[in-house]
Write a protein that holds these residues in place. Structure first.
Motif, PDB file in Angstrom:
ATOM      1  N   ILE A  37       0.825  -1.208   0.000  1.00 54.33           N
ATOM      2  CA  ILE A  37       0.000   0.000   0.000  1.00 54.33           C
ATOM      3  C   ILE A  37       0.864   1.266   0.000  1.00 54.33           C
ATOM      4  O   ILE A  37       0.433   2.325  -0.447  1.00 54.33           O
ATOM      5  N   GLU A  38       2.122   1.133   0.446  1.00 56.52           N
ATOM      6  CA  GLU A  38       3.063   2.261   0.437  1.00 56.52           C
ATOM      7  C   GLU A  38       3.712   2.456  -0.934  1.00 56.52           C
ATOM      8  O   GLU A  38       4.490   3.384  -1.124  1.00 56.52           O
ATOM      9  N   ASN A  39       3.427   1.553  -1.879  1.00 54.16           N
ATOM     10  CA  ASN A  39       3.951   1.595  -3.244  1.00 54.16           C
ATOM     11  C   ASN A  39       5.489   1.669  -3.304  1.00 54.16           C
ATOM     12  O   ASN A  39       6.056   2.537  -3.967  1.00 54.16           O
ATOM     13  N   PRO A  40       6.157   0.729  -2.639  1.00 54.50           N
ATOM     14  CA  PRO A  40       7.615   0.745  -2.672  1.00 54.50           C
ATOM     15  C   PRO A  40       8.127   0.290  -4.037  1.00 54.50           C
ATOM     16  O   PRO A  40       7.448  -0.441  -4.761  1.00 54.50           O
ATOM     17  N   GLU A  41       9.306   0.736  -4.401  1.00 50.26           N
ATOM     18  CA  GLU A  41       9.924   0.268  -5.641  1.00 50.26           C
ATOM     19  C   GLU A  41      10.425  -1.158  -5.492  1.00 50.26           C
ATOM     20  O   GLU A  41      10.417  -1.929  -6.440  1.00 50.26           O
ATOM     21  N   ILE A  42      10.895  -1.493  -4.290  1.00 48.43           N
ATOM     22  CA  ILE A  42      11.479  -2.798  -4.011  1.00 48.43           C
ATOM     23  C   ILE A  42      10.865  -3.345  -2.724  1.00 48.43           C
ATOM     24  O   ILE A  42      10.731  -2.623  -1.741  1.00 48.43           O
ATOM     25  N   LEU A  43      10.516  -4.631  -2.732  1.00 53.38           N
ATOM     26  CA  LEU A  43      10.066  -5.306  -1.524  1.00 53.38           C
ATOM     27  C   LEU A  43      11.220  -6.147  -0.996  1.00 53.38           C
ATOM     28  O   LEU A  43      11.801  -6.944  -1.751  1.00 53.38           O
ATOM     29  N   LEU A  64       2.585 -15.230  -3.516  1.00 54.69           N
ATOM     30  CA  LEU A  64       3.584 -14.194  -3.770  1.00 54.69           C
ATOM     31  C   LEU A  64       3.817 -14.026  -5.269  1.00 54.69           C
ATOM     32  O   LEU A  64       3.936 -12.905  -5.758  1.00 54.69           O
ATOM     33  N   LEU A  65       3.842 -15.118  -6.016  1.00 54.76           N
ATOM     34  CA  LEU A  65       3.987 -15.020  -7.473  1.00 54.76           C
ATOM     35  C   LEU A  65       2.782 -14.321  -8.097  1.00 54.76           C
ATOM     36  O   LEU A  65       2.941 -13.548  -9.037  1.00 54.76           O
ATOM     37  N   LYS A  66       1.593 -14.589  -7.574  1.00 59.12           N
ATOM     38  CA  LYS A  66       0.385 -13.908  -8.078  1.00 59.12           C
ATOM     39  C   LYS A  66       0.488 -12.406  -7.822  1.00 59.12           C
ATOM     40  O   LYS A  66       0.199 -11.591  -8.705  1.00 59.12           O
ATOM     41  N   ILE A  67       0.928 -12.049  -6.636  1.00 56.60           N
ATOM     42  CA  ILE A  67       1.087 -10.633  -6.284  1.00 56.60           C
ATOM     43  C   ILE A  67       2.151  -9.994  -7.167  1.00 56.60           C
ATOM     44  O   ILE A  67       1.966  -8.890  -7.681  1.00 56.60           O
ATOM     45  N   TRP A  68       3.250 -10.695  -7.352  1.00 53.91           N
ATOM     46  CA  TRP A  68       4.314 -10.172  -8.215  1.00 53.91           C
ATOM     47  C   TRP A  68       3.774  -9.955  -9.633  1.00 53.91           C
ATOM     48  O   TRP A  68       4.050  -8.940 -10.264  1.00 53.91           O
ATOM     49  N   THR A  74      10.010  -5.237  -7.955  1.00 55.74           N
ATOM     50  CA  THR A  74      11.235  -5.977  -7.689  1.00 55.74           C
ATOM     51  C   THR A  74      11.162  -6.486  -6.265  1.00 55.74           C
ATOM     52  O   THR A  74      10.814  -5.743  -5.348  1.00 55.74           O
ATOM     53  N   MET A  75      11.462  -7.763  -6.083  1.00 53.99           N
ATOM     54  CA  MET A  75      11.447  -8.351  -4.746  1.00 53.99           C
ATOM     55  C   MET A  75      12.800  -8.983  -4.479  1.00 53.99           C
ATOM     56  O   MET A  75      13.328  -9.707  -5.316  1.00 53.99           O
ATOM     57  N   ILE A  76      13.336  -8.696  -3.321  1.00 53.22           N
ATOM     58  CA  ILE A  76      14.568  -9.337  -2.873  1.00 53.22           C
ATOM     59  C   ILE A  76      14.175 -10.238  -1.715  1.00 53.22           C
ATOM     60  O   ILE A  76      13.668  -9.779  -0.690  1.00 53.22           O
ATOM     61  N   LEU A  88      10.735 -19.197  -6.777  1.00 55.10           N
ATOM     62  CA  LEU A  88      10.318 -17.801  -6.806  1.00 55.10           C
ATOM     63  C   LEU A  88      11.225 -16.871  -7.606  1.00 55.10           C
ATOM     64  O   LEU A  88      10.779 -15.819  -8.040  1.00 55.10           O
ATOM     65  N   SER A  89      12.479 -17.234  -7.783  1.00 55.09           N
ATOM     66  CA  SER A  89      13.471 -16.256  -8.230  1.00 55.09           C
ATOM     67  C   SER A  89      13.877 -16.386  -9.690  1.00 55.09           C
ATOM     68  O   SER A  89      13.846 -17.462 -10.268  1.00 55.09           O
ATOM     69  N   ASP A  90      14.295 -15.257 -10.238  1.00 50.85           N
ATOM     70  CA  ASP A  90      14.926 -15.230 -11.553  1.00 50.85           C
ATOM     71  C   ASP A  90      16.441 -15.334 -11.424  1.00 50.85           C
ATOM     72  O   ASP A  90      17.112 -15.839 -12.309  1.00 50.85           O
ATOM     73  N   ARG A  91      16.964 -14.809 -10.306  1.00 48.43           N
ATOM     74  CA  ARG A  91      18.397 -14.874 -10.013  1.00 48.43           C
ATOM     75  C   ARG A  91      18.564 -15.244  -8.549  1.00 48.43           C
ATOM     76  O   ARG A  91      17.891 -14.690  -7.684  1.00 48.43           O
TER      77      ARG A  91
END
Length: 144
Positions: A37-43, A64-68, A74-76, A88-91
């Motif tokens: 809800i804070e609209n972060p660039e990165i989670l 989490l994949l649905k949300i992504w 971008t999620m770390i 979950l990851s690409d890298r």
């Protein structure tokens, strides 16, 4: 915005519920909604599912994949669960022992949804396991 994010994390029916009325998975989804809800660039997700049982954990990974997919943020993710990282990851950044440095970066090129029993998935798993156990005689054979 609250209604949108509650719907995104499948908690619309629990909008008026108290935290003690929510399951562990629901609490995790509420936490993700509060963050989004804070609209972060990165989670930044530090072991977000470690306290959950195996079935809830896998369900939350799919959530989490649905949300992504909906948010394209971008999620770390920090995790000790190799299968979770691959799913979950690409890298995947493999860190060394202390003091931690980057030991290797492994690309996961499989399309989603990923099949945890596929040859490609297991091959990435093997590669990661070798990063951890190549210095210990026969340990890799024990874990694979």
């Amino acid at each position: 915005m609250v209604d949108y994010y509650l719907q995104l994390v499948d908690l619309s029916d629990f909008a008026k519920a108290y935290p003690k009325q929510l399951s562990g998975g629901m609490k995790q989804r509420a936490s993700i909604a509060r963050t989004l809800i804070e609209n972060p660039e990165i989670l930044l997700l530090d072991e977000p599912f470690s306290a959950l049982d195996a079935f809830t954990r896998m369900s939350m990974q799919k959530e989490l994949l649905k949300i992504w997919g909906a948010e394209q943020k971008t999620m770390i993710l920090v995790t000790h669960d190799i299968d979770e990282a691959i799913f979950l990851s690409d890298r995947i950044v493999v860190l060394s022992e202390r003091p931690s440095t980057i030991q290797n970066i492994i690309e996961v090129k499989q399309a989603r949804p990923r099949d945890r029993s596929s040859y490609d998935f297991l091959e990435v798993r093997r590669k990661i396991m070798c990063e951890f156990f190549d210095k210990h005689e026969n340990a890799i054979e024990y874990y694979l």
